[in-house]
Design an enzyme around this catalytic site. Structure first.
Site, PDB file in Angstrom:
ATOM      1  CD  GLU A  29     -12.370   9.697   9.173  1.00  0.00           C
ATOM      2  OE1 GLU A  29     -12.740  10.277   8.147  1.00  0.00           O
ATOM      3  OE2 GLU A  29     -11.752  10.241  10.081  1.00  0.00           O
TER       4      GLU A  29
ATOM      5  CE  LYS B 197     -11.958   8.977  -1.311  1.00  0.00           C
ATOM      6  NZ  LYS B 197     -12.820   9.420  -2.382  1.00  0.00           N
TER       7      LYS B 197
ATOM      8  NE  ARG C 170     -13.156  17.911   3.022  1.00  0.00           N
ATOM      9  CZ  ARG C 170     -11.840  17.746   2.926  1.00  0.00           C
ATOM     10  NH1 ARG C 170     -11.292  17.343   1.803  1.00  0.00           N
ATOM     11  NH2 ARG C 170     -11.065  17.992   3.964  1.00  0.00           N
TER      12      ARG C 170
ATOM     13  CG  PHE D 267     -14.743  13.621   7.300  1.00  0.00           C
ATOM     14  CD1 PHE D 267     -13.719  14.526   7.178  1.00  0.00           C
ATOM     15  CD2 PHE D 267     -15.566  13.379   6.208  1.00  0.00           C
ATOM     16  CE1 PHE D 267     -13.499  15.201   5.990  1.00  0.00           C
ATOM     17  CE2 PHE D 267     -15.352  14.061   5.000  1.00  0.00           C
ATOM     18  CZ  PHE D 267     -14.319  14.963   4.903  1.00  0.00           C
TER      19      PHE D 267
ATOM     20  CE  LYS E 130      -6.994  10.486  -3.775  1.00  0.00           C
ATOM     21  NZ  LYS E 130      -7.480  11.554  -4.569  1.00  0.00           N
TER      22      LYS E 130
ATOM     23  NE  ARG F 173      -3.447  16.376  -3.943  1.00  0.00           N
ATOM     24  CZ  ARG F 173      -4.761  16.235  -4.064  1.00  0.00           C
ATOM     25  NH1 ARG F 173      -5.374  15.185  -3.564  1.00  0.00           N
ATOM     26  NH2 ARG F 173      -5.463  17.139  -4.695  1.00  0.00           N
TER      27      ARG F 173
HETATM   28  N1  LIG Z   1     -14.031  10.254   5.688  1.00  0.00           N
HETATM   29  C1  LIG Z   1     -13.520  11.113   4.803  1.00  0.00           C
HETATM   30  N2  LIG Z   1     -12.425  11.847   5.108  1.00  0.00           N
HETATM   31  C2  LIG Z   1     -11.897  12.704   4.228  1.00  0.00           C
HETATM   32  N3  LIG Z   1     -12.371  12.905   2.988  1.00  0.00           N
HETATM   33  C3  LIG Z   1     -13.451  12.201   2.614  1.00  0.00           C
HETATM   34  C4  LIG Z   1     -14.071  11.277   3.506  1.00  0.00           C
HETATM   35  N4  LIG Z   1     -15.124  10.733   2.852  1.00  0.00           N
HETATM   36  C5  LIG Z   1     -15.162  11.269   1.647  1.00  0.00           C
HETATM   37  N5  LIG Z   1     -14.159  12.159   1.467  1.00  0.00           N
HETATM   38  C6  LIG Z   1     -13.922  12.905   0.214  1.00  0.00           C
HETATM   39  O1  LIG Z   1     -12.811  12.334  -0.458  1.00  0.00           O
HETATM   40  C7  LIG Z   1     -12.049  13.360  -1.035  1.00  0.00           C
HETATM   41  C8  LIG Z   1     -10.632  12.890  -1.323  1.00  0.00           C
HETATM   42  O2  LIG Z   1     -10.571  11.900  -2.277  1.00  0.00           O
HETATM   43  P1  LIG Z   1     -11.110  11.959  -3.807  1.00  0.00           P
HETATM   44  O3  LIG Z   1     -10.148  11.241  -4.646  1.00  0.00           O
HETATM   45  O4  LIG Z   1     -12.500  11.455  -3.847  1.00  0.00           O
HETATM   46  O5  LIG Z   1     -11.177  13.454  -4.074  1.00  0.00           O
HETATM   47  P2  LIG Z   1     -11.050  14.135  -5.444  1.00  0.00           P
HETATM   48  O6  LIG Z   1     -11.620  15.456  -5.230  1.00  0.00           O
HETATM   49  O7  LIG Z   1     -11.577  13.311  -6.560  1.00  0.00           O
HETATM   50  O8  LIG Z   1      -9.500  14.099  -5.601  1.00  0.00           O
HETATM   51  P3  LIG Z   1      -8.415  14.850  -4.876  1.00  0.00           P
HETATM   52  O9  LIG Z   1      -8.888  15.339  -3.555  1.00  0.00           O
HETATM   53  O10 LIG Z   1      -7.363  13.812  -4.750  1.00  0.00           O
HETATM   54  O11 LIG Z   1      -8.076  15.932  -5.833  1.00  0.00           O
HETATM   55  C9  LIG Z   1     -12.130  14.448  -0.001  1.00  0.00           C
HETATM   56  O12 LIG Z   1     -11.819  15.701  -0.522  1.00  0.00           O
HETATM   57  C10 LIG Z   1     -13.575  14.360   0.438  1.00  0.00           C
HETATM   58  O13 LIG Z   1     -14.373  15.134  -0.416  1.00  0.00           O
END
Ligand SMILES: Nc1ncnc2c1ncn2[C@@H]1O[C@H](COP(=O)(O)OP(=O)(O)OP(=O)(O)O)[C@@H](O)[C@H]1O
EC number: 6.5.1.1
Length: 587
Positions: A269, A271, A276, A371, A458, A452
């Site tokens: 997907e 990102k 969120r 998503f 990611k 997690r």
């Molecule tokens: N297609 C997707 N599926 C799941 N999450 C997504 C998607 N697109 C964007 N995201 C975002 O990516 C986040 C996960 O990676 P990211 O590293 O950006 O989050 P973070 O809040 O900085 O770190 P972490 O969740 O690892 O603490 C998810 O919590 C969500 O907000």
């Protein structure tokens, strides 16, 4: 349950270091809690309200210091409390160091009432009737609930009054844990897993249904009570509820290589670079408690805070697109006038905003993209595989059954593939459209709230970058026919240059135009669309790993190379050597 009993048990737990013993103490506490079980199951974790409830006490440390000082006596001030805190470093110890209970006169004066034991808390006093002055966990809970509800002018004074009323009735140990509870600093070593195990032990139910019920309800109090009163069958009946947020499933860092090794195929997907959100909507339930919607709509943050009022676009989206009760998981993204995504910082200007939302909306527009689907029209989907949940998401969001997925508003596309080149192309598209990159998910995985794990990955930022000489390129096709793309990368080997791969990913049209201008003067030969370049320009590229390869003259290939930028500051002499590539490969 008397608050003193709770406090004694909390002290015992705090002094215990063995996990099993801690579980046993919590189990006993839950077994003894009687009607107060839901409260005790939360208090022991340092929570006053269920995890799904975004109510907060909204008490700053100073409010607490003031209440402690007032209960401690006429000649004690908040600064005295702060001084002791500076010495001991822990508010519980400070609260326990005072001798409370002598301030009835002042309490009556402050609260204007006459309940003696705390002036301000003269309502619902469950001890008034029996003549004792013992504080109960319920009394503490109810007072803190009143305190949380206090708002508007004079609310801080009211909070101090209510808190004073409680401290004034506390023994030393009670004061220790009251202060910690109020300031969310319980820290007696009881985590969520401990309470889950204790519930299972206390009420003789297996851990698994307890765990499931906790994930679905986010309420340790409700789960403990259900386990005790109705056993496994009761726990199994606990379902998702519109308006109660579920903990967000989280991702760990991963690579395309790992994902394809672990699963037969990966669900890929885009990102999105936003914040969120979890959208709860029930069009059948008019009268929205939150936000301005025709049905019932709630929007929650990743931490389960209510952010409904800050994001009217999401509420409007729900009104327009959802015609059955649903819980959707997604991201809210800031967009420009053309609908292209803006950086994450822009979303932050909107997220959690409490005032001037309309004005903020004029400055920054947001749009949701979903998503995942956790609930649709009466069915909980947490246990369904990702692809089935995604199919549900599509049918929930589609305006009509045959609508093309690309045309569905707010719907995030998902590709299931085992082809690394296809994944690379999806990544390139994501980056070009202005998104952060890609997520790789296990297509068969269930939704695990708060977890997690490996099922959501990611794509890791590149561990290493390499500065490579650009030795070739290809003219593009279609709208990119006038741009050079798919650049051949080489490293130095003495006076020679040896190819290590091609980079086509991570480059926008705008950038391609710039690169074409930069490289065109260096074309030395052309064969069809292929172009040979004299060594002049150095690209910084990221990659997932280095592998041996018969394809390129260096004998190595970069897996998933990504363009990061032009090293205008470097000439080809400064580019990477084959020797370093070998070292990196070995390591
Ligand atoms: N297609 C997707 N599926 C799941 N999450 C997504 C998607 N697109 C964007 N995201 C975002 O990516 C986040 C996960 O990676 P990211 O590293 O950006 O989050 P973070 O809040 O900085 O770190 P972490 O969740 O690892 O603490 C998810 O919590 C969500 O907000």
């Amino acid at each position: 349950m008397e608050f003193a009993t709770f406090a004694n048990r909390a002290a015992t737990i705090e002094a215990e270091s063995a996990d099993l013993e801690i579980v046993a103490h919590v189990r006993d506490l839950l077994t003894e809690a009687g009607d107060d079980l839901p409260i005790v199951a939360r208090f022991v974790q340092g929570r006053v309200f269920p995890a799904w409830d975004s109510t907060t006490l909204d008490i700053g440390p100073n409010t607490c210091y003031e209440a402690i000082a007032r209960a401690a006596g006429t000649n004690v001030g908040a600064d005295d409390v702060e001084e002791r805190l500076a010495e001991s470093g822990e508010i519980g110890a400070v609260a326990a160091s005072y001798d409370f209970g002598g301030q009835q006169g002042l309490g009556a004066f402050v609260g204007g009432g006459g309940s003696g034991a705390g002036g301000a808390d003269d309502d619902n006093d469950d001890n008034g009737g029996n003549g004792t002055d013992d504080l109960t966990v319920r009394k503490v809970h109810d007072t803190l609930t009143d305190l949380a509800a206090a708002e508007g002018s004079g609310s801080q004074d009211r909070k101090v009054d209510l808190l004073f009323g409680l401290f004034n009735r506390c023994s030393s140990d009670e004061a220790r844990y009251l202060a910690r509870l109020v300031l969310s600093e319980m820290r007696i070593g009881v985590g969520e897993g401990t309470v889950r195990d204790a519930i299972a032990e206390a009420f003789d139910v297996p851990q698994e249904p307890v765990e499931r019920a906790l994930q679905v309800s986010n309420d340790y109090g409700q789960v403990a009570e259900t386990a005790r009163n109705d056993g496994v069958s009761g726990l199994d009946e606990i379902e998702l509820k519109i308006g109660r947020p579920v903990q967000a499933m989280l991702a760990q860092a991963g690579t395309v290589t790992d994902a394809l090794e672990e699963w037969d195929a990966a669900a890929v997907e885009w990102k999105y670079d936003g914040a969120r959100i979890q959208l709860h909507h029930d069009p059948t339930n008019p009268g929205n408690p939150d936000g301005d919607s025709n049905g019932e709509t709630h929007v929650f943050s990743r931490n389960m805070e209510a952010v409904t009022n800050a994001l009217p676009e999401v509420v409007e989206f729900a009104d327009q697109h959802l015609d059955c009760p649903a819980i959707l998981d997604g991201e809210v993204v800031a967009i420009d006038d053309d609908g292209s995504p803006l950086p994450f910082q822009e979303v932050l200007k909107r997220f959690r905003r409490k005032h001037d939302v309309a004005k903020a909306r004029e400055d920054v527009t947001v749009r949701p993209v979903f998503f995942d689907c956790l609930h649709a029209d009466g069915d909980d989907l947490l246990e369904e595989p990702l692809t089935a949940r995604h199919d549900q998401l599509q049918s929930v969001l589609a305006a009509e059954p045959q609508q093309e997925p690309e045309e569905i508003d707010g719907f995030s596309l998902l590709w299931v593939t085992d082809d690394p080149d296809e994944i690379e192309a999806i990544d390139a598209d994501a980056l070009e459209t202005g998104h952060e990159g890609i997520m790789l998910k296990n297509p068969d995985s269930t939704y695990s709230p708060g977890r997690r794990g490996k099922n959501w990955q990611k794509r890791k930022p590149d561990v290493e970058t390499l500065d490579c000489v650009v030795t070739g390129a290809e003219w593009g096709e279609g709208r990119r026919a006038t741009f050079l793309g798919t650049f051949e990368l080489s490293v130095r080997d003495g006076d020679d240059l040896e190819a290590v791969g091609k980079v086509a990913t991570g480059i926008t049209d705008e950038k391609l135009e710039e690169l074409t201008e930069l490289l065109e003067p260096h074309i030395v030969a052309e064969d069809g669309t292929a172009v040979e370049l004299e060594p002049a320009v150095v690209f910084e590229v990221g990659y997932e790993e280095i592998q041996t390869s018969p394809t390129y003259s260096s004998g190595y290939a970069l897996r998933f190379p990504r363009f990061l930028g032009v090293r205008y500051d470097k000439d080809t002499e400064g580019a990477e050597t084959l020797e370093r590539l070998e070292t990196l490969f070995e390591s």
